[in-house]
Scaffold this active site. Sequence first.
Site, PDB file in Angstrom:
ATOM      1  CG  ASN A  91      52.725  -7.412 -14.013  1.00  0.00           C
ATOM      2  OD1 ASN A  91      52.728  -7.761 -12.830  1.00  0.00           O
ATOM      3  ND2 ASN A  91      53.812  -7.429 -14.769  1.00  0.00           N
ATOM      4  CG  HIS A 104      51.341  -9.544 -21.252  1.00  0.00           C
ATOM      5  ND1 HIS A 104      50.693  -8.337 -21.388  1.00  0.00           N
ATOM      6  CD2 HIS A 104      52.339  -9.339 -20.368  1.00  0.00           C
ATOM      7  CE1 HIS A 104      51.288  -7.435 -20.623  1.00  0.00           C
ATOM      8  NE2 HIS A 104      52.279  -8.016 -19.983  1.00  0.00           N
ATOM      9  CG  HIS A 106      55.298 -11.752 -17.552  1.00  0.00           C
ATOM     10  ND1 HIS A 106      56.326 -10.998 -18.084  1.00  0.00           N
ATOM     11  CD2 HIS A 106      54.264 -10.899 -17.368  1.00  0.00           C
ATOM     12  CE1 HIS A 106      55.929  -9.740 -18.209  1.00  0.00           C
ATOM     13  NE2 HIS A 106      54.676  -9.648 -17.772  1.00  0.00           N
TER      14      HIS A 106
END
Length: 122
Positions: A91, A104, A106
């Site tokens: 995101n 990050h 996921h």
Amino acid sequence: MAYDESNIFAKILRGEIPCDKIYEDDHALAFNDINPQAPTHVLVIPKGAYVSFDDFSRDAPDEEIAGFFRAAGKIARDLGAVDPGYRILANNGPDAHQEVPHFHLHIFAGKNLGRMIKPVDK
Ligand code: AMP
């Protein structure tokens, strides 16, 4: 957007708060998401201070980028997720609902994950 050293993943990297660690090397740290959205839901973060994929892809040295993505691939393999399949997602910013301002990935796996995103309303 300037990097905020007080974000939760920066605190995890500094060892100030714990995480459920599954992997660590020179370029990446991976741990289980505290609020899993799939049977396997792992977060992979770079060790450097990057807000999102935008500044990571623009500013990180090639060695960090390569090390980070090679680590993410290895983690997915080590999780046994390659054959059944998995999804990686990052995101970036408000429209994507990025909550933590430290880049990050996921990794989602462990079930049929369905369509990537909802179709656009016509
Ligand atoms: P994003 O919306 O892409 O920024 O996702 C942030 C993710 O971080 C969410 O899935 C949260 O559940 C997860 N998260 C927040 N705090 C922690 C924590 N202390 N340990 C593990 N995962 C966390």
